[in-house]
Design an enzyme around this catalytic site. Structure first.
Site, PDB file in Angstrom:
ATOM      1  N   PHE A 189      68.089   3.593 -11.127  1.00 17.59           N
ATOM      2  CA  PHE A 189      66.655   3.588 -11.426  1.00 17.59           C
ATOM      3  C   PHE A 189      66.213   4.828 -12.203  1.00 17.59           C
ATOM      4  O   PHE A 189      65.045   5.207 -12.185  1.00 17.59           O
ATOM      5  CB  PHE A 189      65.823   3.459 -10.144  1.00 17.59           C
ATOM      6  CG  PHE A 189      66.288   2.377  -9.226  1.00 17.59           C
ATOM      7  CD1 PHE A 189      66.407   1.076  -9.676  1.00 17.59           C
ATOM      8  CD2 PHE A 189      66.619   2.649  -7.915  1.00 17.59           C
ATOM      9  CE1 PHE A 189      66.851   0.068  -8.836  1.00 17.59           C
ATOM     10  CE2 PHE A 189      67.061   1.645  -7.067  1.00 17.59           C
ATOM     11  CZ  PHE A 189      67.174   0.354  -7.527  1.00 17.59           C
ATOM     12  N   GLY A 235      65.087  -4.954 -23.881  1.00 13.24           N
ATOM     13  CA  GLY A 235      65.466  -4.643 -22.508  1.00 13.24           C
ATOM     14  C   GLY A 235      64.671  -5.426 -21.485  1.00 13.24           C
ATOM     15  O   GLY A 235      63.534  -5.827 -21.733  1.00 13.24           O
ATOM     16  N   GLU A 257      63.146  -2.837 -16.808  1.00 16.18           N
ATOM     17  CA  GLU A 257      61.964  -2.131 -16.318  1.00 16.18           C
ATOM     18  C   GLU A 257      60.656  -2.889 -16.494  1.00 16.18           C
ATOM     19  O   GLU A 257      59.663  -2.580 -15.836  1.00 16.18           O
ATOM     20  CB  GLU A 257      61.876  -0.768 -17.027  1.00 16.18           C
ATOM     21  CG  GLU A 257      63.027   0.145 -16.630  1.00 16.18           C
ATOM     22  CD  GLU A 257      63.208   1.339 -17.555  1.00 16.18           C
ATOM     23  OE1 GLU A 257      62.731   2.426 -17.216  1.00 16.18           O
ATOM     24  OE2 GLU A 257      63.837   1.175 -18.617  1.00 16.18           O
TER      25      GLU A 257
END
Length: 746
Positions: free
Chosen positions: A246, A710, A713
């Site tokens: 993370f 991506g 997140e």
């Protein structure tokens, strides 16, 4: 299969297919070896002693008691710590942060490392550390966010401006028919990956071998090399599996370096693993923020201005300020916007990158304030967002490289059933009498690219190998990157050996910023193109080949064969080409990097919309999330199964952000009082409702050669805001502080 052995995937080549995890069997059978699973010969155990004060200095340690304990070999303190070649407080690159490495007796925050005990067993080292009984010269800890002096930082995040403006915000607010001003507070949060930071370090002269979880092995090599004055090539890192990161494992941390120092001190391999409570301080966290939004709109709902001001905290000794205003740069069309920052310094560890740094906390405030303005205009929150849909990036004016957010809104709303939502609050109850609320939040995250390298080889036996020093922290890199590799070299996956997870392989950059698949995948794709080009040159220049004269641009690689592009009946296997040429193999290398020209011309982001349903007990104020539907557009999807897993993880983190997660500080001592997984609440299975993630098709020819954005997140951005908005819809109470606590709803 050993932890560093290549993963042989047993499925057909298949970009876009939902393959199961290549390393899944290793993990569920316990054969995937993580850093702390390694036990080299003669290994000793190290345990860190940490400060119980937040500011002051260590006056004394009972070294005699600790060393007298059976099994204790040595105690490393500032008095005997190995000399470093570089000051750990020296700032280098923007990704260099200061560390506490026993260079003096100063204490800068609670839980700081103040000594390391090395022993023949973990129990002896733990007991030795407890016997040190430190005494301190204590200074008053500065831990109160509200009382700390404010200043304007030079930059936020990693080099972003502390002030960005577009248009005349004051005029926009003055001309508005509707105005709101709202302040949202988000708390300090800590990463709490399942695997704590750990290291097994062994020196052989100036050669260092370490097992440690790392999201960026080349960066770790460079930092270690600088601190110890050795060549980076003399450092070998194994990191094939991470039990979560993370962001906290993106940079090598102080405790990991202390493990290396301890190994040097005692001349034997040393293992050092942080306890859960020791994770709160030296390895980063998300800082608290206070965000004030002023928004103006006309009566028809058209925005006239957004002013987003953030106060963020950093440590007393280093700079990282949560860039929470960044989401406002890109989401909603407005003729005027401003993002500004102030900062405070606290006696805590330095906050660092934590899943969606800036976007996660910033979206909570922005999405809540947008809902407040929609209500002020008498509009449905989704209608209001569509009314102010940004066709170009609001701050820069750049066109988006691609943007399928409208489709996210449309498909997510349809699947959720949003059309039946009442406009006002407290209008819905379930059969048990619980208040029901529906909320929406917009999700966004930049489509980033870093630098990476890869190499590929095709062999005369019809097999191939692709090598890259990538990492898998649970996101599915072993699988998705292997799929890209097989596609790039034109082989079925069962004929491909895919190697990653060690620092002697080509540098894959960092597994962070939701950029790992795009970055490492592009390097792998380009290495595949290079090796196919080399193979094609052999065939098309050989008059014995059916591909003779086709030229490199005239062939296609598929299933271990090259086909003429203009006549696929003419083909030849890799084995035949290489055998006839008398070569055992052919190699190729590939690189990846962001294109500055494309970055200059386009705004590149992934987008999504999250719809939340909550149920609130009207008597107790207890909140449960009962449904989450997210729709996301993130370019080309390599493996839908892995992508959905990432979206689910982000949405679950959104539940945590909205309702549970908070580090509680004792303001008298500066210590975090819930530094454990019993009291630092994160969702468990019972907290997770029905989840659905819709993958919206999106094609982007600008972000990279593969069209990948991506997904790691973006799921947390939008979700926490959607839940907060749903709580308002259920109760009529606007909770502007996360986590939303039941006493705020009574």
């Amino acid at each position: 299969m050993s932890d560093t052995a290549p993963v042989h995937v047993r499925h057909g080549s298949s970009i876009g297919q939902s393959l199961t995890r290549a390393e899944g069997m290793l993990k569920v059978t316990g054969r995937a070896r993580y850093a702390a699973d390694h036990h080299p010969a003669d290994m000793l155990y190290a345990v860190i002693a940490t400060s119980t004060i937040a500011r002051g200095r260590v006056v004394a340690l009972d070294l005699a008691a600790a060393k007298a304990h059976p099994g204790v070999i040595d105690v490393m303190t500032p008095a005997n710590a190995p000399t470093l070649a570089q000051d750990p407080d020296l700032k280098g690159t923007p990704f260099t942060f200061r560390m506490e490495l026993l260079q003096n007796d100063q204490v800068r925050y609670a839980n700081q490392s103040i000594a390391v005990v090395v022993a023949t067993s973990l129990e002896a080292a733990t007991e030795g550390a407890a016997l040190l009984h430190p005494t301190y010269d204590v200074e008053t800890a500065r831990v109160d966010f509200d009382d700390a002096p404010r200043f304007v930082p030079d930059s936020v995040g990693v080099g972003s401006p502390s002030k960005d403006t577009h248009g005349d915000v004051e005029a926009g607010l003055a001309s508005a028919d509707r105005r709101i001003e709202a302040t949202y507070d988000t708390p300090a949060q800590y990463h709490n990956a399942m695997e704590p930071h750990a290291i097994v370090a062994a020196w052989d002269g100036d050669h260092l071998t370490i097992d440690t979880p790392s999201q960026g092995m080349a960066m770790a090599q460079a930092r270690i090399a600088g601190l110890f004055g050795i060549d980076a090539t003399d450092i070998f890192i194994r990191s094939p599996f991470l039990g979560g990161g993370f962001g906290s494992k993106g940079l090598i941390s102080g405790p990991q370096i202390l493990g290396i120092m301890a190994a040097k001190l005692v001349g034997k391999p040393v293992k050092l693993v942080l306890r859960r409570d020791q994770m709160y301080g030296p390895v980063g966290h998300r800082s608290p923020t206070r965000q004030t939004l002023k928004i103006g709109a006309m009566a028809d709902g058209s925005l006239t201005a957004i002013d987003h001001h953030t106060v963020a905290a950093s440590s007393s000794f280093d700079d990282f300020f949560e860039p929470a205003g960044g989401v406002t740069h890109t989401l909603y069309a407005t003729p005027a916007l401003s993002t500004t920052y102030e900062a405070v310094r606290l006696d805590t560890g330095t906050p660092l990158f934590m899943r969606a740094p800036g976007e996660a906390s910033g979206s909570v405030a922005l999405e809540g304030a947008i809902d407040e303005m929609a209500f002020a205009c008498g509009m449905d929150p989704l209608e209001f967002r569509l009314k102010n849909y940004a066709e170009t990036e609001p701050l820069s004016g750049k066109p988006f490289s691609s943007k399928a957010l409208r489709e996210c809104y449309e498909q997510g709303a349809k699947r959720f059933g949003w059309a039946g939502r009442p406009l006002g609050s407290r209008q819905m109850r379930d059969e048990a009498g619980l208040l029901v609320g529906w909320g929406v939040g917009t999700a966004t995250f930049p489509a980033l690219m870093f630098q990476a390298e890869a190499r590929a080889e095709l062999r005369a036996d019809g097999t191939g190998t692709v090598d890259i020093g990538a990492q898998d922290m649970g996101q599915g890199a072993w699988t998705a990157l292997a799929q890209i590799a097989a596609d790039g070299v034109g082989l079925p996956l069962e004929k491909l050996t895919f190697n990653m997870g060690t620092s002697d392989l080509p540098n894959a950059g960092i597994a962070g910023g939701s950029a790992h698949t795009a970055t490492a995948g592009t390097a792998i794709h380009n290495a595949g193109g290079a090796v196919i080009a080399a193979l094609a040159e052999l065939a098309t220049n050989d008059d014995r080949s059916p591909l003779y004269g086709a030229g490199n641009t005239g062939v296609v690689a598929r299933d271990g064969r090259l086909f003429r592009r203009d006549d696929e009946s003419r083909s030849e296997s890799y084995e035949t080409i290489l055998t006839r040429a008398g070569q055992a193999s052919v190699q190729g290398k590939g690189q990846a990097a962001a294109d500055p020209a494309t970055q200059k011309d386009y705004a590149m982001h992934a987008h999504g919309a999250v719809f939340a349903e909550v149920k609130v007990d009207p008597d107790l104020g207890q909140v449960r999330v009962s449904r989450l539907v997210g729709a996301f557009a993130a370019g080309r999807v390599i493996n839908p199964r892995m992508v959905r897993s990432q979206y689910f993880g982000g949405m679950i983190w959104g539940i945590s952000f909205a309702l549970q997660e908070r580090a509680a500080m004792d303001r008298r001592t500066g210590r975090i009082v819930n530094a454990n997984l019993a009291e630092y609440h994160v969702p468990v299975n019972a907290d997770v409702p029905s989840l659905e993630a819709i993958l919206i098709e999106e094609h982007d020819s600008h972000v990279n050669a593969l069209g990948i954005k991506g997904v790691g997140e973006i799921g947390v951005t939008g979700t926490a805001g959607a839940i907060g908005n749903a709580v308002w819809h259920a109760t009529g109470i606007r909770a502007r502080e996360t986590p939303i606590r039941l006493e705020k709803l009574l």
